[in-house]
Design an enzyme around this catalytic site. Sequence first.
Site, short mmCIF file in Angstrom:
data_model
loop_
_atom_site.label_atom_id
_atom_site.label_comp_id
_atom_site.label_asym_id
_atom_site.label_seq_id
_atom_site.Cartn_x
_atom_site.Cartn_y
_atom_site.Cartn_z
N LYS A 1 -9.81 -16.69 -26.67
CA LYS A 1 -10.65 -16.49 -27.75
C LYS A 1 -10.59 -14.80 -27.12
O LYS A 1 -11.86 -14.74 -27.05
CB LYS A 1 -11.23 -17.39 -27.76
CG LYS A 1 -12.22 -16.32 -29.81
CD LYS A 1 -12.75 -15.30 -29.80
CE LYS A 1 -14.10 -14.86 -29.49
NZ LYS A 1 -13.98 -13.05 -30.38
N CYS B 1 -19.60 -5.48 -15.58
CA CYS B 1 -20.51 -6.66 -14.92
C CYS B 1 -21.44 -6.22 -14.47
O CYS B 1 -22.49 -6.82 -14.10
CB CYS B 1 -20.37 -8.69 -15.44
SG CYS B 1 -18.76 -8.28 -14.90
N GLU C 1 -29.34 -4.21 -18.88
CA GLU C 1 -28.43 -4.44 -19.35
C GLU C 1 -28.07 -2.87 -19.81
O GLU C 1 -27.88 -3.18 -21.39
CB GLU C 1 -27.32 -5.72 -19.29
CG GLU C 1 -25.70 -4.91 -18.61
CD GLU C 1 -25.15 -6.10 -18.87
OE1 GLU C 1 -24.85 -6.72 -20.01
OE2 GLU C 1 -24.18 -6.37 -17.66
N GLU D 1 -19.74 -16.82 -17.06
CA GLU D 1 -20.25 -15.39 -16.37
C GLU D 1 -21.02 -14.45 -16.95
O GLU D 1 -19.97 -13.97 -18.33
CB GLU D 1 -18.38 -14.93 -16.13
CG GLU D 1 -17.78 -15.95 -15.12
CD GLU D 1 -18.35 -16.08 -14.01
OE1 GLU D 1 -18.87 -14.80 -13.42
OE2 GLU D 1 -18.14 -16.18 -12.85
P1 NAP Z 1 -20.49 -11.00 -25.66
O1 NAP Z 1 -20.78 -10.04 -27.15
O2 NAP Z 1 -21.46 -11.58 -25.36
O3 NAP Z 1 -19.25 -11.19 -26.06
C1 NAP Z 1 -18.31 -12.30 -25.30
C2 NAP Z 1 -17.65 -13.32 -25.97
O4 NAP Z 1 -18.11 -14.22 -26.96
C3 NAP Z 1 -17.14 -12.25 -27.33
O5 NAP Z 1 -14.78 -12.73 -27.72
C4 NAP Z 1 -17.15 -12.18 -28.63
O6 NAP Z 1 -16.79 -12.24 -29.77
C5 NAP Z 1 -17.81 -13.89 -27.89
N1 NAP Z 1 -18.53 -14.04 -29.27
C6 NAP Z 1 -19.88 -13.48 -30.05
N2 NAP Z 1 -20.72 -13.91 -30.15
C7 NAP Z 1 -20.24 -15.55 -30.03
C8 NAP Z 1 -21.36 -16.30 -30.44
N3 NAP Z 1 -21.98 -17.02 -31.10
N4 NAP Z 1 -20.56 -18.25 -29.61
C9 NAP Z 1 -19.35 -17.48 -29.30
N5 NAP Z 1 -18.72 -16.93 -28.85
C10 NAP Z 1 -19.20 -15.21 -29.16
O7 NAP Z 1 -19.99 -9.61 -24.90
P2 NAP Z 1 -19.44 -8.86 -24.53
O8 NAP Z 1 -20.06 -7.75 -25.33
O9 NAP Z 1 -17.85 -8.92 -25.09
O10 NAP Z 1 -19.11 -7.95 -22.96
C11 NAP Z 1 -20.25 -7.27 -22.75
C12 NAP Z 1 -21.18 -8.37 -21.54
O11 NAP Z 1 -20.51 -9.41 -20.59
C13 NAP Z 1 -22.02 -7.77 -20.21
O12 NAP Z 1 -22.66 -8.29 -20.90
C14 NAP Z 1 -21.17 -8.42 -19.11
O13 NAP Z 1 -22.07 -8.38 -18.53
C15 NAP Z 1 -20.92 -9.21 -19.76
N6 NAP Z 1 -19.56 -9.66 -18.46
C16 NAP Z 1 -19.96 -10.61 -17.71
C17 NAP Z 1 -18.96 -10.68 -16.13
C18 NAP Z 1 -18.54 -11.25 -15.16
O14 NAP Z 1 -17.86 -12.18 -14.97
N7 NAP Z 1 -20.17 -12.10 -15.00
C19 NAP Z 1 -17.61 -10.16 -16.65
C20 NAP Z 1 -17.56 -8.85 -17.55
C21 NAP Z 1 -18.73 -8.27 -18.68
P3 NAP Z 1 -16.35 -10.84 -30.41
O15 NAP Z 1 -16.38 -9.85 -29.66
O16 NAP Z 1 -15.28 -10.97 -31.32
O17 NAP Z 1 -17.87 -10.56 -31.26
#
Ligand code: NAP
Length: 496
Positions: free
Chosen positions: A190, A300, A399, A265
């Site tokens: 997804k 991240c 963050e 992650e």
């Molecule tokens: P996010 O908003 O948490 O979204 C991540 C994924 O989850 C997206 O595919 C999103 O879909 C989906 N999602 C949203 N709400 C959901 C729910 N209630 N249930 C299940 N899935 C749901 O994060 P992001 O803004 O895409 O990415 C930024 C974050 O990722 C930052 O906090 C960053 O630090 C973290 N990150 C961590 C790593 C690591 O390896 N530790 C690597 C990269 C990024 P939609 O986007 O379509 O809403």
Amino acid sequence: MDRSHAEWIAQAAELKIESRAFIDGAYVDAADGRCFDCIDPARGVKLARVSWSAPSDVDAAVAAARRAFDAGVWSGLSPRARGGILKRFAALIRDNADELALLETLDMGKPIADSLSVDIPGAAYCVEWFAEAIDKTGGELAPVDPKLVGLVSREPIGVVAAVVPWNFPLLMASWKFGPALAAGNAVIVKPSEKSPLTAIRVAGLAHEAGIPAGIFQVLPGAGDVGQQLALHPDVDCLAFTGSTAVGKRIAACAAESNLKRVWLELGGKSPNIVLADCPDIEAAARGAAAAIFFNMGEMCTAGSRVLVQESIRAPFIAALLAAARHWLPGDPLDPDSTMGAIVDTLQFDKVLAHIDQGRRSGAKLLCGGQPVRRESGGLFIEPTIFDCPTPDLALCREEIFGPVLSLITFSDVEQAIAIANDSDYGLAAAVWTADLSTAHRVSRRLRAGTVWVNCYDEGGDMNLPFGGFKQSGNGRDKSLHALDKYTELKTTLIKL
Ligand code: NAP
Ligand code: MG
């Protein structure tokens, strides 16, 4: 092949974009025909209308994955045969690297040079590495009572859903589907609605490589699709990369449903400590700038807090401001651009709100802070640095996920370690010092999944585990340890 800015623009205009879900071996429209707009954040123009997977599409994909898994069409292959197909998949990703890099850059705004050198080759390398590894790892023969034979084996978990973010769309997805497929699972990806295009495209390449129907599927859509997967009784494992807030909700969904394995992650607020005895102040400043401004700070692991020792504060700040100039935003399709556009208006507004809040919090703006290149129609923010009088500011705790660096001054090493560890996160950290013992002592005490010494963000090798302490998550991507996420251990005892 080195293309010019004009050639990339021309190629972008020619691009045919696949925008449908990939379910049970074929591209299909959403069951209810629903779509969402996919926008190029560097120009503000629509790239495609992408299928928004309906609940019945999610059910169909999970059912297809279950059927394919249970039939053994993938898990039943010899590891060598599975590895062979995955190596073809990796080769096809490489063969189509230009197109995939272009899709990544158009979709999420990162510089084309980075898509070409980091994202796409990194994804191919990940798939290839696990393909090569999977026939070289095995189980154990436990040294047990001589009347028994004790076998410890690894079995694939079954249906693995990978919910992934938009900052390295294909690369983060590959860190999940590479090891999960190699281990014999059926995988459903997804992608983020902000950047679904490369995941959609590689589904066709996986099929072309010979991965059977139902074993690799892609369900574009918003958070509702991720949530349905997290709640689904027939998903055995949910591997997630994204924000800590959503990670917590996914863990709760697993608890409410079938206790599927959940691997998270999550976010970070990583400290980058520059000690007075660092070998080269300018190198440390360049490293600190790259640590926060690479990928527009949408990292991240971003080194979003730089901790500098008081005695070198002035020369370090001067070098840091000079280094920041290297990261002025440009058109992502220009091969010379080092920084591109912020992924979408939501994130753009969020970063600007953090900057505004920082200005009012007593921190001193040292550079940047403004949107730029407005005439392009795109979402660009200057490299921004705040001098923070105290590490308690929101700027030093939350963050931001954008090109905003918080500089904190400390007097001695103990204070630096205390500030560094005073965070809910624990993804990464760095220390710059010329003293070997200091390097070891400080890195041992930093509560983070990765610690860099005299560098930042080094280490593309797949044999290095990656993941976080504390609320930065659990489990590890990359390396053979990643296979732990996608396998169950089985103990078999045979009485002789
Ligand atoms: P996010 O908003 O948490 O979204 C991540 C994924 O989850 C997206 O595919 C999103 O879909 C989906 N999602 C949203 N709400 C959901 C729910 N209630 N249930 C299940 N899935 C749901 O994060 P992001 O803004 O895409 O990415 C930024 C974050 O990722 C930052 O906090 C960053 O630090 C973290 N990150 C961590 C790593 C690591 O390896 N530790 C690597 C990269 C990024 P939609 O986007 O379509 O809403
Ligand atoms: Mg997009």
